[in-house]
Design an enzyme around this catalytic site. Structure first.
Site, PDB file in Angstrom:
ATOM      1  N   VAL A  98       0.890  -1.165   0.000  1.00  0.00           N
ATOM      2  CA  VAL A  98       0.000   0.000   0.000  1.00  0.00           C
ATOM      3  C   VAL A  98       0.923   1.209   0.000  1.00  0.00           C
ATOM      4  O   VAL A  98       1.628   1.463   0.979  1.00  0.00           O
ATOM      5  CB  VAL A  98      -0.929   0.003   1.237  1.00  0.00           C
ATOM      6  CG1 VAL A  98      -1.814   1.240   1.226  1.00  0.00           C
ATOM      7  CG2 VAL A  98      -1.779  -1.261   1.280  1.00  0.00           C
ATOM      8  N   HIS A  99       0.931   1.918  -1.121  1.00  0.00           N
ATOM      9  CA  HIS A  99       1.833   3.063  -1.294  1.00  0.00           C
ATOM     10  C   HIS A  99       1.024   4.336  -1.068  1.00  0.00           C
ATOM     11  O   HIS A  99       0.071   4.599  -1.796  1.00  0.00           O
ATOM     12  CB  HIS A  99       2.457   3.043  -2.688  1.00  0.00           C
ATOM     13  CG  HIS A  99       3.666   3.900  -2.784  1.00  0.00           C
ATOM     14  ND1 HIS A  99       3.604   5.259  -2.976  1.00  0.00           N
ATOM     15  CD2 HIS A  99       4.974   3.589  -2.679  1.00  0.00           C
ATOM     16  CE1 HIS A  99       4.827   5.747  -3.010  1.00  0.00           C
ATOM     17  NE2 HIS A  99       5.684   4.748  -2.827  1.00  0.00           N
ATOM     18  N   ILE A 100       1.412   5.124  -0.100  1.00  0.00           N
ATOM     19  CA  ILE A 100       0.654   6.303   0.301  1.00  0.00           C
ATOM     20  C   ILE A 100       1.111   7.514  -0.497  1.00  0.00           C
ATOM     21  O   ILE A 100       2.128   8.117  -0.197  1.00  0.00           O
ATOM     22  CB  ILE A 100       0.771   6.535   1.825  1.00  0.00           C
ATOM     23  CG1 ILE A 100       0.135   5.361   2.573  1.00  0.00           C
ATOM     24  CG2 ILE A 100       0.064   7.813   2.232  1.00  0.00           C
ATOM     25  CD1 ILE A 100       1.087   4.529   3.312  1.00  0.00           C
TER      26      ILE A 100
END
Length: 176
Positions: A98-100
């Site tokens: 999960v890349h913010i």
């Protein structure tokens, strides 16, 4: 005499192991939205690394709120130094990234409050990070959130129908 000591030590260790709680594994073939907001195809992401699926296949989100949650049952396997990415190994052994945001690495963790730790057991909806939306709006950061499966060939997960998601509640991908 050594054999008796070893046997006693082994019995004690076995009793100790039996007394420990076993880690609960949940078989759920779905990945849930890590944020509330619009769902977009990975190919629409402005960063070519994600759009061309160099980080794996997946899906992306245009987040509305400030909370990023776990998309699956598993354990937090990695937290980026800049706090802008969290990797989770689900109970199938799949590695979910999960890349913010797309340019949040430039802020070296500023605007991101970490709410999880490496090794932590998680399930869908468990908070991972909280975003300071006011800060990111002021710097005009692109908060698009790609979610990719980094250790599998393309096509193992299939997108589910829908164009809007609720964090931790809307299933968005399903393992075949």
């Amino acid at each position: 005499m050594n054999d008796n000591r070893n046997a006693s030590a082994n019995k004690a260790e076995n009793r100790k192991q039996e007394g420990r709680k076993k880690e609960k594994r949940v078989v759920d073939k779905r990945l849930y939205a890590p944020v509330s907001g619009d769902i977009i195809p990975l190919s629409s992401v402005a960063d070519p690394v994600f759009a061309q699926k160099m980080m794996g296949d997946g899906i992306a989100f245009l987040p509305e709120g400030d909370m990023v949650v776990s998309p699956c049952y598993g354990s937090v396997a990695m937290i980026a130094r800049a706090k802008n990415a969290v990797g989770i190994e689900n109970d199938y052994g799949d590695q979910i990234l999960v890349h913010i945001g797309l340019d949040t690495i430039d802020y070296n963790g500023k605007g991101i409050e970490l709410l999880c730790s490496e090794g932590q057991r998680v399930k869908p909806g468990v908070p991972l990070v909280k975003l300071d939306r006011r800060f990111f709006d002021s710097v005009k950061a692109d908060l698009t959130i790609p979610m990719t499966i980094t250790n599998l060939d393309f096509g193992v997960y299939q997108p589910l129908e829908g164009d809007r998601a609720q964090a931790g509640k809307t299933p968005v991908l399903e393992r075949r």
